[in-house]
Design a protein around this motif. Structure first.
Motif, PDB file in Angstrom:
ATOM      1  N   UNK A 122       0.822  -1.215   0.000  1.00 26.12           N
ATOM      2  CA  UNK A 122       0.000   0.000   0.000  1.00 26.12           C
ATOM      3  C   UNK A 122       0.855   1.264   0.000  1.00 26.12           C
ATOM      4  N   UNK A 123       1.998   1.206  -0.659  1.00 26.94           N
ATOM      5  CA  UNK A 123       2.964   2.308  -0.598  1.00 26.94           C
ATOM      6  C   UNK A 123       2.622   3.484  -1.491  1.00 26.94           C
ATOM      7  N   UNK A 124       1.992   3.248  -2.608  1.00 31.42           N
ATOM      8  CA  UNK A 124       1.715   4.322  -3.553  1.00 31.42           C
ATOM      9  C   UNK A 124       0.236   4.641  -3.497  1.00 31.42           C
ATOM     10  N   UNK A 125      -0.076   5.864  -3.067  1.00 31.88           N
ATOM     11  CA  UNK A 125      -1.470   6.271  -2.911  1.00 31.88           C
ATOM     12  C   UNK A 125      -1.861   7.255  -4.003  1.00 31.88           C
ATOM     13  N   UNK A 126      -2.559   6.750  -5.025  1.00 29.93           N
ATOM     14  CA  UNK A 126      -3.024   7.643  -6.086  1.00 29.93           C
ATOM     15  C   UNK A 126      -4.171   8.525  -5.594  1.00 29.93           C
ATOM     16  N   UNK A 127      -4.870   8.071  -4.561  1.00 24.51           N
ATOM     17  CA  UNK A 127      -5.950   8.877  -3.975  1.00 24.51           C
ATOM     18  C   UNK A 127      -5.397  10.177  -3.410  1.00 24.51           C
ATOM     19  N   UNK A 128      -4.258  10.089  -2.717  1.00 30.45           N
ATOM     20  CA  UNK A 128      -3.651  11.261  -2.087  1.00 30.45           C
ATOM     21  C   UNK A 128      -2.463  11.819  -2.867  1.00 30.45           C
ATOM     22  N   UNK A 129      -2.094  11.176  -3.979  1.00 28.07           N
ATOM     23  CA  UNK A 129      -0.888  11.540  -4.735  1.00 28.07           C
ATOM     24  C   UNK A 129       0.315  11.634  -3.793  1.00 28.07           C
ATOM     25  N   UNK A 130       0.525  10.559  -3.043  1.00 32.13           N
ATOM     26  CA  UNK A 130       1.509  10.564  -1.975  1.00 32.13           C
ATOM     27  C   UNK A 130       2.310   9.265  -1.939  1.00 32.13           C
ATOM     28  N   UNK A 131       3.589   9.407  -1.578  1.00 36.10           N
ATOM     29  CA  UNK A 131       4.477   8.268  -1.330  1.00 36.10           C
ATOM     30  C   UNK A 131       5.239   8.567  -0.047  1.00 36.10           C
ATOM     31  N   UNK A 132       5.351   7.562   0.813  1.00 38.18           N
ATOM     32  CA  UNK A 132       6.108   7.700   2.048  1.00 38.18           C
ATOM     33  C   UNK A 132       7.418   6.940   1.889  1.00 38.18           C
ATOM     34  N   UNK A 133       8.519   7.615   2.170  1.00 36.91           N
ATOM     35  CA  UNK A 133       9.849   7.001   2.113  1.00 36.91           C
ATOM     36  C   UNK A 133      10.348   6.667   3.509  1.00 36.91           C
ATOM     37  N   UNK A 185      16.476   8.512   9.398  1.00 40.42           N
ATOM     38  CA  UNK A 185      15.729   7.270   9.151  1.00 40.42           C
ATOM     39  C   UNK A 185      15.207   7.151   7.727  1.00 40.42           C
ATOM     40  N   UNK A 186      15.739   7.951   6.832  1.00 41.85           N
ATOM     41  CA  UNK A 186      15.335   7.867   5.437  1.00 41.85           C
ATOM     42  C   UNK A 186      13.895   8.262   5.198  1.00 41.85           C
ATOM     43  N   UNK A 187      13.312   9.042   6.116  1.00 43.13           N
ATOM     44  CA  UNK A 187      11.878   9.333   6.046  1.00 43.13           C
ATOM     45  C   UNK A 187      11.563  10.698   5.448  1.00 43.13           C
ATOM     46  N   UNK A 188      10.605  10.672   4.527  1.00 47.29           N
ATOM     47  CA  UNK A 188       9.969  11.880   3.998  1.00 47.29           C
ATOM     48  C   UNK A 188       8.626  11.468   3.412  1.00 47.29           C
ATOM     49  N   UNK A 189       7.681  12.387   3.442  1.00 44.81           N
ATOM     50  CA  UNK A 189       6.392  12.179   2.789  1.00 44.81           C
ATOM     51  C   UNK A 189       6.409  12.989   1.508  1.00 44.81           C
ATOM     52  N   UNK A 190       6.322  12.311   0.374  1.00 48.56           N
ATOM     53  CA  UNK A 190       6.360  12.961  -0.929  1.00 48.56           C
ATOM     54  C   UNK A 190       4.941  13.198  -1.409  1.00 48.56           C
ATOM     55  N   UNK A 191       4.615  14.451  -1.680  1.00 48.15           N
ATOM     56  CA  UNK A 191       3.282  14.823  -2.148  1.00 48.15           C
ATOM     57  C   UNK A 191       3.406  15.395  -3.551  1.00 48.15           C
ATOM     58  N   UNK A 208       2.884  16.835 -11.039  1.00 44.26           N
ATOM     59  CA  UNK A 208       1.925  16.321 -10.064  1.00 44.26           C
ATOM     60  C   UNK A 208       1.428  14.911 -10.365  1.00 44.26           C
ATOM     61  N   UNK A 209       2.199  14.140 -11.087  1.00 43.77           N
ATOM     62  CA  UNK A 209       1.830  12.739 -11.337  1.00 43.77           C
ATOM     63  C   UNK A 209       2.781  11.820 -10.575  1.00 43.77           C
ATOM     64  N   UNK A 210       2.245  10.706 -10.083  1.00 42.04           N
ATOM     65  CA  UNK A 210       3.059   9.746  -9.335  1.00 42.04           C
ATOM     66  C   UNK A 210       4.059   9.052 -10.253  1.00 42.04           C
ATOM     67  N   UNK A 211       5.265   8.821  -9.767  1.00 44.71           N
ATOM     68  CA  UNK A 211       6.227   8.073 -10.574  1.00 44.71           C
ATOM     69  C   UNK A 211       5.905   6.578 -10.560  1.00 44.71           C
ATOM     70  N   UNK A 212       6.383   5.890 -11.569  1.00 44.66           N
ATOM     71  CA  UNK A 212       6.336   4.428 -11.552  1.00 44.66           C
ATOM     72  C   UNK A 212       7.554   3.986 -10.753  1.00 44.66           C
ATOM     73  N   UNK A 213       7.309   3.173  -9.727  1.00 48.75           N
ATOM     74  CA  UNK A 213       8.389   2.777  -8.823  1.00 48.75           C
ATOM     75  C   UNK A 213       8.528   1.260  -8.834  1.00 48.75           C
ATOM     76  N   UNK A 214       9.788   0.809  -8.916  1.00 43.88           N
ATOM     77  CA  UNK A 214      10.075  -0.621  -8.903  1.00 43.88           C
ATOM     78  C   UNK A 214      11.269  -0.892  -7.997  1.00 43.88           C
ATOM     79  N   UNK A 215      11.258  -2.047  -7.386  1.00 39.19           N
ATOM     80  CA  UNK A 215      12.395  -2.486  -6.588  1.00 39.19           C
ATOM     81  C   UNK A 215      13.636  -2.534  -7.474  1.00 39.19           C
ATOM     82  N   UNK A 216      14.749  -2.040  -6.959  1.00 39.38           N
ATOM     83  CA  UNK A 216      16.000  -2.055  -7.690  1.00 39.38           C
ATOM     84  C   UNK A 216      16.295  -0.769  -8.441  1.00 39.38           C
ATOM     85  N   UNK A 217      15.315   0.093  -8.588  1.00 34.70           N
ATOM     86  CA  UNK A 217      15.554   1.336  -9.324  1.00 34.70           C
ATOM     87  C   UNK A 217      16.284   2.342  -8.451  1.00 34.70           C
ATOM     88  N   UNK A 218      16.934   3.303  -9.089  1.00 36.35           N
ATOM     89  CA  UNK A 218      17.658   4.328  -8.351  1.00 36.35           C
ATOM     90  C   UNK A 218      16.700   5.426  -7.877  1.00 36.35           C
TER      91      UNK A 218
END
Length: 118
Positions: free
Chosen positions: A12-23, A79-85, A104-114
């Motif tokens: 549940x990491x990528x929230x298109x409802x809120x346009x948000x990602x938590x790191x 702790x590597x934490x930020x909330x990306x909006x 204002x669009x969410x990125x496509x995120x995959x394990x292993x990417x930089x």
């Protein structure tokens, strides 16, 4: 430049409802890992010094910081934490760990990417 690798993407990491990602970094609890993108710095001696205008890249997808909370650099360093909006801040208060990014669009995120803060 601070280069990181994305090591996991919570169910549940990528929230298109809120346009948000938590790191968070790899020290996150299992509950947090379910709702966060977990990243690991390539160089373990990392101190963040982001500012408005800094770019963040997910792979080749580039975003600019439009606004940022007062605790972002400390939280990312500790702790590597930020909330990306990925939206404009409206009437809501500026959260201390928030980064408002454009476009204002969410990125496509995959394990292993930089994940690069430049």
């Amino acid at each position: 430049m601070k280069e990181n690798t994305i090591i996991s993407v919570g169910e549940n990491a990528v929230s298109s409802k809120d346009n948000m990602i938590i790191l968070f970094d790899e020290t996150a609890t299992d509950d947090i890992k379910n709702v966060a993108v977990i990243h690991q710095p390539i160089n373990q001696e990392v101190t963040y010094q982001l500012s408005v205008g800094t770019t963040i890249k997910f792979g080749e997808q580039c975003y600019a910081i439009e606004e940022m909370g007062e605790r972002v650099n400390g939280s990312l360093t500790m702790m590597g934490h930020a909330t990306l909006l990925f939206k404009e801040r409206s009437d809501e208060d500026l959260l201390p760990n928030a980064l408002y990014l454009s476009p204002y669009n969410l990125p496509e995120i995959k394990t292993g990417m930089s994940l690069i803060f430049d």
